[in-house]
Design an enzyme around this catalytic site. Structure first.
Site, PDB file in Angstrom:
ATOM      1  CG  ASP A   1     -11.451  -1.792  -0.196  1.00 50.96           C
ATOM      2  OD1 ASP A   1     -10.751  -2.815  -0.304  1.00 50.96           O
ATOM      3  OD2 ASP A   1     -11.082  -0.662  -0.580  1.00 50.96           O
TER       4      ASP A   1
ATOM      5  CG  ASP B   1      -1.966  -1.030   1.225  1.00 45.34           C
ATOM      6  OD1 ASP B   1      -2.350  -1.458   0.129  1.00 45.34           O
ATOM      7  OD2 ASP B   1      -2.436  -1.428   2.312  1.00 45.34           O
TER       8      ASP B   1
END
Length: 257
Positions: free
Chosen positions: A130, A11
């Site tokens: 998500d 990330d």
């Protein structure tokens, strides 16, 4: 039988790898190119590189960083964050990515999944979901977990696969960064609903958690791959340790060189 995969996740924000808990409280975890090289050399099956602020900030993925990272590794590499057009997909694949991951843009423009799959093949198109738990199911969030779309995660997975997605990257927002274990019910529900590989993400804290996510038994998560971040970034475990243990348990894992 297709081998199960261990996939480190990078990330990235402001050019650095970061990690948080439940999508907040981000902390620095290192240089993306350096970490990519380390994980590639250690036996990781693939890498995922997510520019986590790109969609929220309304900008494109950092293509130069993608190019440098892709040039440094020898394993398949998925890139996501801020990809909103077929031209954007083209640019990232030309920069060295093997696949692209669509999230917010897929919700905003579902036909982007179809256009990408038609032009580059389903195997190049990953849809990231998500998901946060609600009563009776899970909602899909976008913009780095900031916005609830109201979409049901399982139904959304079915829809994007029908449009041409070749893989689902499924992150439990409730489990993200907690190291308390994957959301097995979520992973199983999506894996049972689609006929493409599902990557379990969010919550790995030990090898048992990874084994549970990859297990095809009645209590397992049925995932085809496990995504790992803080567990690896913090040095709790290495890819070598994970794969050696899983091989010992009888999992079909690509052995270390």
């Amino acid at each position: 039988m297709v081998a199960k995969r261990i996939i480190p996740c990078l990330d990235v924000a402001e050019g650095r790898v970061v990690k948080g808990v439940n999508f907040v409280g981000l902390r620095d975890a290192g240089d993306p190119v350096e970490l990519a090289c380390r994980y590639s050399a250690s036996g990781a099956d693939e890498l995922v590189f997510l520019d986590i602020a790109a969609s929220h900030q309304g900008r494109a993925t950092l293509v130069d960083l993608v190019r440098r990272t892709a040039e440094a590794v020898t394993i398949p590499f998925t890139v996501g964050g801020g990809i909103s057009t077929v031209e954007g997909i083209t640019e990232l694949l030309r920069a060295g990515a093997d696949k692209v991951s669509l999230n917010s843009s897929a919700v905003r423009d579902p036909e982007l999944v179809a256009r990408g799959a038609e032009r580059f093949g389903c195997q190049c198109i990953v849809v990231a979901i998500d998901a946060r738990r609600r009563e009776g199911g899970w909602d899909v969030y976008v913009k780095g977990g900031r916005e609830n779309t109201g979409l049901d995660a399982v139904e959304w997975a079915r829809r994007v696969v029908a449009l041409g997605a070749g893989e689902i990257l499924l992150t439990s927002m409730d489990g993200d960064g907690t190291q308390a274990g994957y959301e097995l019910n979520l992973t199983r529900a999506v894996a049972d609903a689609v006929d493409v590989p599902v990557i379990a993400s969010g919550g790995a804290g030990c090898i048992d958690h990874i084994a549970q996510a990859l297990d095809a038994g009645p209590e397992g998560g049925h995932a085809s791959a496990a995504l790992l971040a803080s567990l690896l970034h913090d040095g709790v475990l290495t890819v070598e340790e994970i794969k050696t243990d899983l091989l010992g348990r009888g999992f079909n894992i690509r052995p270390l060189a």
